[in-house]
Scaffold this motif. Structure first.
Motif, PDB file in Angstrom:
ATOM      1  N   PHE A 109      40.377  43.341  49.810  1.00  0.00           N
ATOM      2  CA  PHE A 109      40.283  43.349  48.356  1.00  0.00           C
ATOM      3  C   PHE A 109      41.572  42.885  47.687  1.00  0.00           C
ATOM      4  CE2 PHE A 109      36.333  44.829  49.104  1.00  0.00           C
ATOM      5  CZ  PHE A 109      36.162  46.178  49.401  1.00  0.00           C
ATOM      6  N   HIS A 114      45.548  38.283  46.187  1.00  0.00           N
ATOM      7  CA  HIS A 114      46.858  38.612  45.604  1.00  0.00           C
ATOM      8  C   HIS A 114      47.969  38.312  46.595  1.00  0.00           C
ATOM      9  CE1 HIS A 114      43.755  40.912  43.537  1.00  0.00           C
ATOM     10  NE2 HIS A 114      44.532  40.876  42.460  1.00  0.00           N
ATOM     11  N   PHE A 117      50.398  49.116  42.492  1.00  0.00           N
ATOM     12  CA  PHE A 117      49.218  48.299  42.235  1.00  0.00           C
ATOM     13  C   PHE A 117      48.029  49.108  42.733  1.00  0.00           C
ATOM     14  CE2 PHE A 117      46.719  44.962  41.146  1.00  0.00           C
ATOM     15  CZ  PHE A 117      46.227  44.159  42.155  1.00  0.00           C
ATOM     16  N   VAL A 173      44.090  51.501  41.850  1.00  0.00           N
ATOM     17  CA  VAL A 173      42.918  51.815  41.004  1.00  0.00           C
ATOM     18  C   VAL A 173      43.141  53.111  40.235  1.00  0.00           C
ATOM     19  CG1 VAL A 173      41.258  50.662  42.517  1.00  0.00           C
ATOM     20  CG2 VAL A 173      41.699  53.087  42.803  1.00  0.00           C
ATOM     21  N   LYS A 196      44.291  48.133  38.872  1.00  0.00           N
ATOM     22  CA  LYS A 196      43.238  47.215  39.344  1.00  0.00           C
ATOM     23  C   LYS A 196      41.996  47.417  38.478  1.00  0.00           C
ATOM     24  CE  LYS A 196      44.608  47.583  44.226  1.00  0.00           C
ATOM     25  NZ  LYS A 196      44.251  48.165  45.522  1.00  0.00           N
ATOM     26  N   PRO A 197      41.179  46.357  38.316  1.00  0.00           N
ATOM     27  CA  PRO A 197      41.361  45.008  38.866  1.00  0.00           C
ATOM     28  C   PRO A 197      42.365  44.188  38.052  1.00  0.00           C
ATOM     29  CG  PRO A 197      39.321  45.115  37.613  1.00  0.00           C
ATOM     30  CD  PRO A 197      39.903  46.488  37.583  1.00  0.00           C
ATOM     31  N   MET A 198      43.070  43.311  38.723  1.00  0.00           N
ATOM     32  CA  MET A 198      44.076  42.510  38.035  1.00  0.00           C
ATOM     33  C   MET A 198      44.112  41.122  38.660  1.00  0.00           C
ATOM     34  SD  MET A 198      47.763  43.484  36.745  1.00  0.00           S
ATOM     35  CE  MET A 198      46.881  44.210  35.417  1.00  0.00           C
ATOM     36  N   LEU A 199      44.324  40.121  37.814  1.00  0.00           N
ATOM     37  CA  LEU A 199      44.431  38.759  38.313  1.00  0.00           C
ATOM     38  C   LEU A 199      45.692  38.604  39.167  1.00  0.00           C
ATOM     39  CD1 LEU A 199      43.526  36.718  35.118  1.00  0.00           C
ATOM     40  CD2 LEU A 199      42.240  36.742  37.254  1.00  0.00           C
ATOM     41  N   PRO A 200      45.632  37.823  40.226  1.00  0.00           N
ATOM     42  CA  PRO A 200      46.818  37.562  41.031  1.00  0.00           C
ATOM     43  C   PRO A 200      47.966  37.007  40.199  1.00  0.00           C
ATOM     44  CG  PRO A 200      44.863  36.763  42.166  1.00  0.00           C
ATOM     45  CD  PRO A 200      44.420  37.200  40.805  1.00  0.00           C
ATOM     46  N   ILE A 215      35.899  50.122  42.018  1.00  0.00           N
ATOM     47  CA  ILE A 215      36.879  49.233  41.392  1.00  0.00           C
ATOM     48  C   ILE A 215      37.663  48.436  42.442  1.00  0.00           C
ATOM     49  CG2 ILE A 215      38.988  49.199  40.016  1.00  0.00           C
ATOM     50  CD1 ILE A 215      37.789  51.475  38.360  1.00  0.00           C
ATOM     51  N   ASN A 226      38.313  44.477  42.330  1.00  0.00           N
ATOM     52  CA  ASN A 226      39.653  43.867  42.299  1.00  0.00           C
ATOM     53  C   ASN A 226      39.692  42.636  43.201  1.00  0.00           C
ATOM     54  OD1 ASN A 226      42.528  43.939  41.568  1.00  0.00           O
ATOM     55  ND2 ASN A 226      42.816  44.322  43.760  1.00  0.00           N
ATOM     56  N   VAL A 247      37.844  39.882  41.391  1.00  0.00           N
ATOM     57  CA  VAL A 247      38.698  39.334  40.323  1.00  0.00           C
ATOM     58  C   VAL A 247      39.808  38.496  40.938  1.00  0.00           C
ATOM     59  CG1 VAL A 247      40.491  40.050  38.678  1.00  0.00           C
ATOM     60  CG2 VAL A 247      38.223  41.070  38.574  1.00  0.00           C
ATOM     61  N   LEU A 262      34.691  36.189  37.008  1.00  0.00           N
ATOM     62  CA  LEU A 262      35.882  36.934  36.593  1.00  0.00           C
ATOM     63  C   LEU A 262      35.550  38.017  35.567  1.00  0.00           C
ATOM     64  CD1 LEU A 262      38.766  36.578  37.486  1.00  0.00           C
ATOM     65  CD2 LEU A 262      39.181  35.181  35.492  1.00  0.00           C
ATOM     66  N   ASP A 286      35.272  42.106  35.863  1.00  0.00           N
ATOM     67  CA  ASP A 286      36.092  42.950  35.005  1.00  0.00           C
ATOM     68  C   ASP A 286      35.223  43.892  34.162  1.00  0.00           C
ATOM     69  OD1 ASP A 286      37.820  43.211  32.206  1.00  0.00           O
ATOM     70  OD2 ASP A 286      38.978  43.302  34.065  1.00  0.00           O
ATOM     71  N   ALA A 300      34.112  46.693  36.193  1.00  0.00           N
ATOM     72  CA  ALA A 300      35.218  47.642  36.364  1.00  0.00           C
ATOM     73  C   ALA A 300      35.377  48.507  35.116  1.00  0.00           C
ATOM     74  CB  ALA A 300      36.522  46.899  36.655  1.00  0.00           C
TER      75      ALA A 300
END
Lengths: 147, 646
Positions: free
Chosen positions: A14, A18, A95, A97, A123-127, B403, B407, B410, B450, B454, B457
């Motif tokens: 997951f 990243h 980093f 959840v 999280k969730p987060m863009l790289p 989540i 992640n 995403v 994307l 999100d 989430a």
């Protein structure tokens, strides 16, 4: 100079995107999956640690499911890194959840003890967002080479 | 003689005294001499015949000296006693040699009064001579000048024994009647006294029950922990102890452990000596059989316990000067027919009569039922708390597990999108052969992955929020709040997450009015994670229910000490009566359900709770018709500068 990052997360599938993003940006990333693996890895020097809070105590726990991963393990590793290993100059990006206020307070308390401000990315987060934060804390590869 | 004392005769005869006097007068109507009634307990005469004209001069002269009066009284008392002994009137020679009659008035064979009359000389000459000698002796004894008493004696009438006897019997008939009347009065008085005592006792017991009932209301308050319950119970037991004048009280909790052992533990103790530890626990099969251990627990020694009863005589190991404990009253506390515990009251000997199990059964039952109810309430509450905590923990765990893979989604989608955009920028030739619409489709697909991830989430966070909010809110501190330096960017960043949904819905865009939001720079102070969630929920809601081809607009102002952020859409109508209802969990208007059947109805309520946590308000205005459609605005109002936690 190569920037070494220790990436602690028990579910690499997951966070693969990243880790790839960090590696493609020139950082040397070592990925570990548990508390004990992290402690073993920290015998080396890292310029930054990316830490997921929900971790199993050891890789055998991970393999045999003997104990549930929990935020307590991640918080405990944080304390050990700062207080027992004395790594007070190595930035840590949390980093995770986990978004509870109680958890934030615990992190902030320990970081504040050493005059550090906490970096918590939920999280969730863009790289790319993670990358921005990493560059803020340790600079890009070019910057490091120019030092 | 103390005239202030009321004799037993007077108390018994009560209001009938007047009738008695009349009866007496009637009985003596043919009697020429004096008569009186002597009350032996007070040594007083009822009529006061000595002061009357009917009193013989001889006796009057005799009584002029205190010694004379004394001798008369002693003689009369002796005669009354004799009459009591024989339970019959007696005719006797008084100390002055005269013949007198003493008729007893008896109540249950006991002398209450004696009717006296006589003062006559014996008719027989032999007796008269003897009587004269007595008079002469008295003259000397009382130093009455010679011959005076004898002269007065000579004037006394003579009466034969038979005449006196006839008079005595006649008076005795009346006396017996009076006796019966007095006995009846006595019974009545006893009955009245018993009734009064019973009533007083009832009143006392009722008052005591009321006091105990008031004391046990202390158990009405829900105790949220076991420690609170036992402390509460201890205070109540102390109050009841004081009301019952008991020595001390304990509450034993009986429990059946997993290994099958039964234990009893003192959980609450009032006025118990410190040497008896509260944590005493002992195992038993049946509490009432385990004498040795009971004695150890209470540090008491029982003697001759009576099986099957609730009270025992017991001696307690205390200093010799202290009174031994007299009895012990057990009150069983039942929960659904199982004996859950035992309240034990210990009584000192002097207070033992204060408590009567039979009469106080209702009071005991009240105490037991209240304790049982309090125990049950705490038990149920704690079970609910545990269940609630387990539920929250489960939701928290599940939301984290959902989540984490999102992640990943995403991450991958973000990376692909960024790579795609980099390629298009730096290597346009790579896509030269791609039709434009394919490129757009590719772009949109990645973007959709994307924002969908999100969005999922965010929905999961909403569910986790519902589970965590009350507990988490308590932990918020002032330092968790941040001042947002660039409010337009902050909101644009949030709005970006719904642009994908907006596109899917056929909207033009989510338009953030930067010019208006600039006025909020450095004036908006929020807890970023929560506030972001609230705004996302509002935007999500606005986009979902907007009509295709319209915009969702976000604008803000800083006025009158407040930050105002407004989200406006053009879509389904919000009626006036629904303006508050939409903030209730799971409520959805009919139009909303029709437009978006799978909505959860939790986004707006959560948004409001978050805004209120910031010390602000979230309100909705009824839709108004415009050329673009039904315009609906939701407004967040937050105080400027530092605020207290909501």
């Amino acid at each position: 100079m190569t920037v070494n990052i220790l990436f602690v997360d028990d579910e690499p599938e997951f966070v693969r995107a990243h880790i790839n993003a960090l590696e493609e940006s020139g950082y040397n990333v070592k990925h570990v999956r548990s508390y004990t693996e992290a402690l073993n890895a920290l015998q080396q020097t890292f310029h930054l640690i990316v830490l997921d809070l929900i971790l199993p105590p050891s890789d055998t726990d991970l393999q045999y499911g003997e104990s549930e991963p929990s935020a307590e393990v991640g918080l405990s590793l944080h304390r050990v890194i700062r207080e027992e290993l004395g790594l007070t100059q190595t930035p840590i990006i949390f980093f995770t959840v986990v978004n509870e206020i109680e958890t934030r307070h615990q992190i902030q308390k320990i970081e504040a003890k050493f005059g550090l401000s906490s970096s918590i990315l939920v999280k969730p987060m863009l790289p790319s967002k993670l990358l921005i934060k990493v560059r803020q804390l340790v600079g890009g590869r070019d910057e490091q080479e120019n030092q | 003689m103390d005239r202030n004392k009321t004799s037993r005769f007077e108390r018994l005869i009560g209001d009938n005294l007047g009738a008695f006097r009349v009866m007496l007068e009637g009985a003596f109507k043919d009697w020429t001499g004096a008569y009186d009634v002597l009350m032996p307990d007070t040594k007083q005469y009822l009529i006061g015949a000595a002061e009357s004209k009917k009193f013989s001069p001889f006796c009057a002269r005799l009584r002029e000296a205190p010694k004379g009066r004394e001798l008369c009284l002693e003689c009369n008392l002796r005669a009354a006693k004799e009459a009591e002994r024989y339970q019959q009137p007696i005719i006797h020679h008084c100390h002055a040699g005269l013949r007198d009659i003493a008729v007893p008035i008896l109540v249950k064979d006991e002398l209450i009064a004696a009717i006296l009359c006589g003062q006559v000389r014996p008719e027989s000459s032999d007796w008269d001579v003897e009587s004269l000698k007595e008079a002469q002796r008295l003259e000397q004894e009382l130093r009455i000048p010679g011959g005076e008493l004898v002269k007065l004696r000579d004037k006394l009438p003579q009466m034969s024994y038979e005449q006196l006897e006839e008079t005595a019997q006649r008076i005795f008939t009346m006396a017996r009647f009076v006796s019966q009347m007095l006995e009846t009065n006595l019974e009545l008085q006893k009955a009245n006294q018993q009734l009064r005592q019973a009533q007083a006792e009832q009143v006392r017991r009722r008052k005591r029950s009321e006091q105990i009932e008031k004391a046990v209301t202390g158990l009405f308050t829900l105790s949220e922990t076991w420690e609170d319950l036992w402390q509460n119970l201890q205070q109540v037991l102390k109050q009841i102890n004081d009301i019952l004048v008991a020595s001390h009280a304990v509450f034993l909790l009986h429990e059946l452990l997993e290994d099958g052992t039964r234990t009893s533990t003192i959980q609450a103790a009032a006025d118990m000596p410190a040497s008896v530890g509260k944590e005493r626990t002992f195992e038993h099969d049946n509490l009432f059989d385990n004498w040795e251990e009971l004695q150890d627990v209470y540090q008491v020694r029982f003697k001759d316990p009576i099986p099957g009863t609730l009270c025992w005589e017991l001696q307690r190991a205390r200093p010799a000067t202290a009174a031994p404990l007299h009895s012990m009253v057990n009150v069983r506390v039942r929960l659904k027919s199982t004996i859950k515990g035992l309240i034990v009251f210990f009584f000192e000997e002097s207070a033992a009569t204060e408590f009567n199990i039979e009469e106080d059964r209702a009071t005991l039952h009240l105490i037991a039922s209240r304790v049982a109810r309090a125990y049950n309430n705490t038990s149920v509450y704690l079970a609910q708390v545990i269940e609630e905590e387990q539920r929250r923990e489960w939701i928290r765990r599940v939301s984290h597990q959902i989540i984490a893979p999102l992640n990943g989604l995403v991450g991958y989608a973000g990376s692909l999108l960024e790579r795609f955009e980099r390629w298009r920028q730096h290597s346009p030739n790579r896509f030269a052969s791609w039709p434009e619409e394919d490129l757009l489709r590719w772009d949109n697909a990645l973007d959709s992955i994307l924002w969908t991830a999100d969005w999922a989430a965010r929905l999961t966070r909403n569910l986790a929020w519902m589970a965590e909010l009350n507990e988490d809110r308590k932990k918020l501190k002032e330092t968790d709040f941040e001042v947002i330096r660039n409010v337009p960017n902050f909101i644009i960043e949030i709005a970006r997450f719904v642009q994908g949904l907006a596109r899917e819905q056929g909207l033009h865009m989510v338009h953030v009015e930067k010019d208006t939001l600039v006025s909020l720079n450095a004036r908006l102070q929020v807890y970023p994670d929560y506030f972001r969630q609230a705004l996302l929920n509002l935007l999500d809601n606005a986009v979902k229910y907007a009509d295709p081809g319209t915009n969702v607009i976000v604008k803000g102002t800083a006025t009158n000490g407040h930050c105002r952020i407004q989200v406006t859409n053009y879509g389904i109508r919000l009626r006036k009566e629904d303006c508050e209802r939409i903030f209730a969990y799971e409520f959805r208007t009919p139009e909303a359900r029709k437009r978006y059947p799978t909505g959860t109805g939790i986004g707006l309520p959560i948004a409001r709770e978050i805004v209120e946590l910031h010390g602000g308000t979230l309100t909705a205005e009824p839709s108004r018709w415009t050329s673009a459609g039904w315009e609906t605005t939701l407004t967040i109002l937050l105080p400027l500068a530092k605020r207290k936690l909501g």
